[in-house]
Design an enzyme around this catalytic site. Structure first.
Site, mmCIF file in Angstrom:
data_model
loop_
_atom_site.group_PDB
_atom_site.id
_atom_site.type_symbol
_atom_site.label_atom_id
_atom_site.label_comp_id
_atom_site.label_asym_id
_atom_site.label_seq_id
_atom_site.Cartn_x
_atom_site.Cartn_y
_atom_site.Cartn_z
ATOM 1 N N HIS A 63 0.837 -1.207 0.000
ATOM 2 C CA HIS A 63 0.000 0.000 0.000
ATOM 3 C C HIS A 63 0.874 1.261 0.000
ATOM 4 O O HIS A 63 0.628 2.188 -0.780
ATOM 5 C CB HIS A 63 -0.932 0.000 1.220
ATOM 6 C CG HIS A 63 -1.649 1.303 1.424
ATOM 7 N ND1 HIS A 63 -2.889 1.559 0.884
ATOM 8 C CD2 HIS A 63 -1.270 2.429 2.080
ATOM 9 C CE1 HIS A 63 -3.238 2.802 1.204
ATOM 10 N NE2 HIS A 63 -2.279 3.348 1.937
ATOM 11 N N GLU A 64 1.890 1.275 0.856
ATOM 12 C CA GLU A 64 2.776 2.444 0.912
ATOM 13 C C GLU A 64 3.536 2.594 -0.408
ATOM 14 O O GLU A 64 3.749 3.719 -0.880
ATOM 15 C CB GLU A 64 3.744 2.356 2.094
ATOM 16 C CG GLU A 64 3.067 2.289 3.472
ATOM 17 C CD GLU A 64 2.013 3.369 3.716
ATOM 18 O OE1 GLU A 64 2.105 4.451 3.096
ATOM 19 O OE2 GLU A 64 1.095 3.133 4.504
HETATM 20 ZN ZN LIG Z 1 -2.013 5.300 2.506
#
Ligand SMILES: [Zn+2]
Length: 227
Positions: free
Chosen positions: A99-100
């Site tokens: 996600h990052e």
């Molecule tokens: Zn985020």
């Protein structure tokens, strides 16, 4: 200033949703941070793979202290993962790391919402520091109450806009994360649901923050109208 019961009416929905989102996140994260990922990769290794594959080998992946303190820093152009996710070989660790990485991909692609969110960070920071002072100044100096409330409302609207823009940015980062995880074979078919549950629960906390902001903005508008 005496405590205003009307404030509670506006604060409770956001507060309850926030608690529910936190419970859901700690449940999902707690569960999937115990499920080993079949590829055997750590969060840091998965992030590295995704970034390198996108030609972002110059974006470092670093470890930071704290629980779920993971973030992408667009100024430093660096990815920071909490120790649990940096070295964890679990569905949750790989999901969060991806996600990052998704935010780094948004930055690279000059994704409009990401750029817009980044552009309003300074004004949002200023508004979040100044609005409380102005709000209380209005209560102390009743003669300028109306002007103070108006300024506080504008500042709070900016903060709410920031929360609103955060939603598509977060959902898009998760979408990119899942796409890359499956395309690069970092998670397998039967691990998809786990990744989605962790990332969806994290996204819900941003929805709760938006609801809180909108309700507080409505409260400010209500007391403005009451005077
Ligand atoms: Zn985020």
């Amino acid at each position: 200033m005496i405590f205003d019961p009307l404030w509670l009416v506006f604060a409770i929905p956001g507060l309850l949703l926030g608690i529910w989102a936190q419970v859901k996140l700690s449940h999902a994260y707690g569960k999937y941070s115990k499920v080993p990922v079949e590829s055997g990769m750590t969060g840091a290794e998965a992030a590295r793979r995704i970034l390198n594959d996108a030609g972002l080998s110059n974006v470092p992946v670093e470890e930071i202290p704290g629980h779920l303190s993971d973030h992408y820093d667009p100024v430093k152009r660096a990815l920071f993962l909490s120790s649990e996710n940096f070295s964890g070989r679990t569905v949750a660790a790989v999901g969060v790391a991806a996600h990052e990485s998704g935010h780094a991909l948004q930055h690279q692609a000059a994704y409009g919402m990401f750029n817009f969110r980044m552009a309003i960070v300074p004004v949002t920071q200023f508004a979040s520091m100044a609005y409380m002072g102005i709000f209380f100044a209005g209560f102390i100096f009743q003669s300028i109450f109306r002007q103070c409330i108006d300024i506080a409302i504008v500042m709070f609207a900016v903060m709410t806009l920031f929360q609103l823009v955060t939603l598509p940015v977060e959902f898009d980062a998760s979408r990119r994360a899942k796409e890359q995880l499956f395309r690069l074979g970092l998670v397998h078919e039967d691990e998809r649901a786990g990744v989605s549950k962790v990332l969806d629960a994290a996204a819900l906390t941003y929805v709760a923050a938006l609801v809180s902001s909108v309700m507080q903005l409505l409260y400010l508008l209500a007391i403005r109208g009451r005077r």
